[in-house]
Design an enzyme around this catalytic site. Structure first.
Site, PDB file in Angstrom:
ATOM      1  N   ASP A  63       0.820  -1.222   0.000  1.00  0.00           N
ATOM      2  CA  ASP A  63       0.000   0.000   0.000  1.00  0.00           C
ATOM      3  C   ASP A  63       0.852   1.270   0.000  1.00  0.00           C
ATOM      4  O   ASP A  63       0.345   2.373  -0.203  1.00  0.00           O
ATOM      5  CB  ASP A  63      -0.995  -0.001   1.170  1.00  0.00           C
ATOM      6  CG  ASP A  63      -0.300  -0.179   2.506  1.00  0.00           C
ATOM      7  OD1 ASP A  63       0.449   0.724   2.918  1.00  0.00           O
ATOM      8  OD2 ASP A  63      -0.492  -1.236   3.144  1.00  0.00           O
ATOM      9  N   GLU A  83       7.441  -7.045  -2.679  1.00  0.00           N
ATOM     10  CA  GLU A  83       5.995  -7.285  -2.564  1.00  0.00           C
ATOM     11  C   GLU A  83       5.641  -8.390  -3.563  1.00  0.00           C
ATOM     12  O   GLU A  83       6.070  -8.345  -4.712  1.00  0.00           O
ATOM     13  CB  GLU A  83       5.251  -5.969  -2.854  1.00  0.00           C
ATOM     14  CG  GLU A  83       3.776  -6.084  -3.154  1.00  0.00           C
ATOM     15  CD  GLU A  83       2.922  -6.603  -2.003  1.00  0.00           C
ATOM     16  OE1 GLU A  83       2.912  -5.991  -0.924  1.00  0.00           O
ATOM     17  OE2 GLU A  83       2.257  -7.647  -2.198  1.00  0.00           O
ATOM     18  N   GLY A  91       8.778 -12.923  -0.706  1.00  0.00           N
ATOM     19  CA  GLY A  91       9.737 -12.457   0.300  1.00  0.00           C
ATOM     20  C   GLY A  91      10.684 -13.542   0.788  1.00  0.00           C
ATOM     21  O   GLY A  91      11.854 -13.285   1.070  1.00  0.00           O
ATOM     22  N   ASP A 100       6.039  -6.068   6.677  1.00  0.00           N
ATOM     23  CA  ASP A 100       4.709  -5.434   6.666  1.00  0.00           C
ATOM     24  C   ASP A 100       3.768  -6.378   5.932  1.00  0.00           C
ATOM     25  O   ASP A 100       3.335  -6.112   4.819  1.00  0.00           O
ATOM     26  CB  ASP A 100       4.823  -4.077   5.957  1.00  0.00           C
ATOM     27  CG  ASP A 100       3.488  -3.361   5.901  1.00  0.00           C
ATOM     28  OD1 ASP A 100       2.568  -3.757   6.626  1.00  0.00           O
ATOM     29  OD2 ASP A 100       3.381  -2.402   5.113  1.00  0.00           O
ATOM     30  N   PRO A 155      -1.150 -15.872   1.133  1.00  0.00           N
ATOM     31  CA  PRO A 155       0.238 -15.615   0.735  1.00  0.00           C
ATOM     32  C   PRO A 155       1.134 -15.190   1.907  1.00  0.00           C
ATOM     33  O   PRO A 155       2.346 -15.382   1.864  1.00  0.00           O
ATOM     34  CB  PRO A 155       0.136 -14.484  -0.289  1.00  0.00           C
ATOM     35  CG  PRO A 155      -1.291 -14.170  -0.474  1.00  0.00           C
ATOM     36  CD  PRO A 155      -2.116 -15.046   0.397  1.00  0.00           C
TER      37      PRO A 155
END
Ligand code: AG3
Length: 285
Positions: free
Chosen positions: A88, A108, A141, A158, A165
């Site tokens: 975001d 991400e 990640g 984060d 996921p």
């Protein structure tokens, strides 16, 4: 309100929260998850993944300030930051405020989250995608931290909750990879859910992280839309002193930064490491 569509969160069955939808801005399945962004009269724009609220315009500052500034000020000389998740853009915005930071990589998994949050939550990223220090990687990640040759001073996970996921970001594989790509005096932090309702999450993370880090603990903040009380953030490093700074140390770093925050301040920094007794008891069993 009665004629408006109601959106119910589905994270904890049997106890939850709802939002009335003033307007749906985006709703679709990405390659990885169900993404909705809608407008609510009280919280502003709301973004949810797989039925779980990730962020709202009104209270996102608490979460993003606490996850960015606590480790960066505790470190004191952080130059290289890794954000895992963060699609975001709110975490990137807060990290970019630190002028001593020279490089920020964000990994991400879901390119669509980045794309649609840039469009519909522009105040989250607030131009930070244009920062010359920033590098975006669309990848899982766990793979990234186990394969990269890059090293970091602070890693901020984060992530979503460990369903879908986000699950892989709560595994030993991930924690081992993070330990591997941290510099000396590096700090790892990760959102760990609301400990009153998700105590097992904190207990599991604590056990797993302790295999790779000398010092493992949590800090906390109450974020209204993560209902159920305080949210805990995992904290892991090889240096226990980083968690026990004097107030004056943090105050002088904060003053030198020239920053003014809406939630974070040096007293909050120190106080956030105090944990409720029920959590301490669960962690020491
Ligand atoms: N991701 C963390 C959402 C956690 C929701 N969990 C909960 N309510 N227990 C936030 C992403 C913000 N950048």
């Amino acid at each position: 309100m009665s004629d408006k569509e109601i959106w119910f969160e589905t994270l904890h069955s049997g106890f939850g929260q709802f939002f009335s939808i003033k307007k749906t801005l985006y709703h679709n399945k990405t390659d990885h998850q169900d993404l909705i962004i809608f407008e609510n009269d009280v919280m502003g724009r709301v973004m949810a993944l797989d039925g779980v609220v990730q962020t709202t315009e009104r209270d996102e500052f608490i979460y993003h300030e606490m996850m960015a500034h606590i480790p960066i000020f505790a470190h004191g000389k952080a130059k290289r930051i890794l954000i895992i998740g963060g699609g975001d853009g709110g975490m990137l915005r807060e990290v970019c405020r630190h002028q001593g930071v020279e490089h920020i990589t964000m990994v991400e998994i879901d390119a669509n989250v980045v794309e649609f949050c840039r469009e519909y939550l522009p105040h989250h990223s607030a131009g930070s995608y244009e920062d010359p220090r920033f590098n975006l990687v669309i990848e899982d990640g766990v793979n990234f931290v186990n394969q990269t040759e890059l090293k970091f001073d602070v890693i901020i996970s984060d992530c979503t909750d460990p369903i879908g996921p986000g699950e892989s970001l709560f595994t030993s594989d991930f924690y081992q990879g993070c330990a591997r790509c941290l510099n000396e005096n590096g700090i790892f932090v990760a959102q760990n859910g609301v400990c009153f309702l998700q105590q097992d999450e904190a207990v599991n993370s604590h056990q797993k992280l302790a295999n790779y880090f000398e010092d493992v603990s949590f800090y906390q903040a109450a974020i209204p839309t993560y209902y159920g009380g305080i949210m805990t953030f995992a904290w892991a490093s090889q240096n226990p002193q980083l968690r026990h700074h004097q107030l004056t140390t943090i105050e002088s770093r904060f003053t030198a930064s020239g920053m003014h925050c809406r939630y974070y301040n040096p007293a909050i920094h120190l106080g956030s490491f105090a944990l409720p007794q029920y959590l301490q008891d669960a962690l020491s069993q």
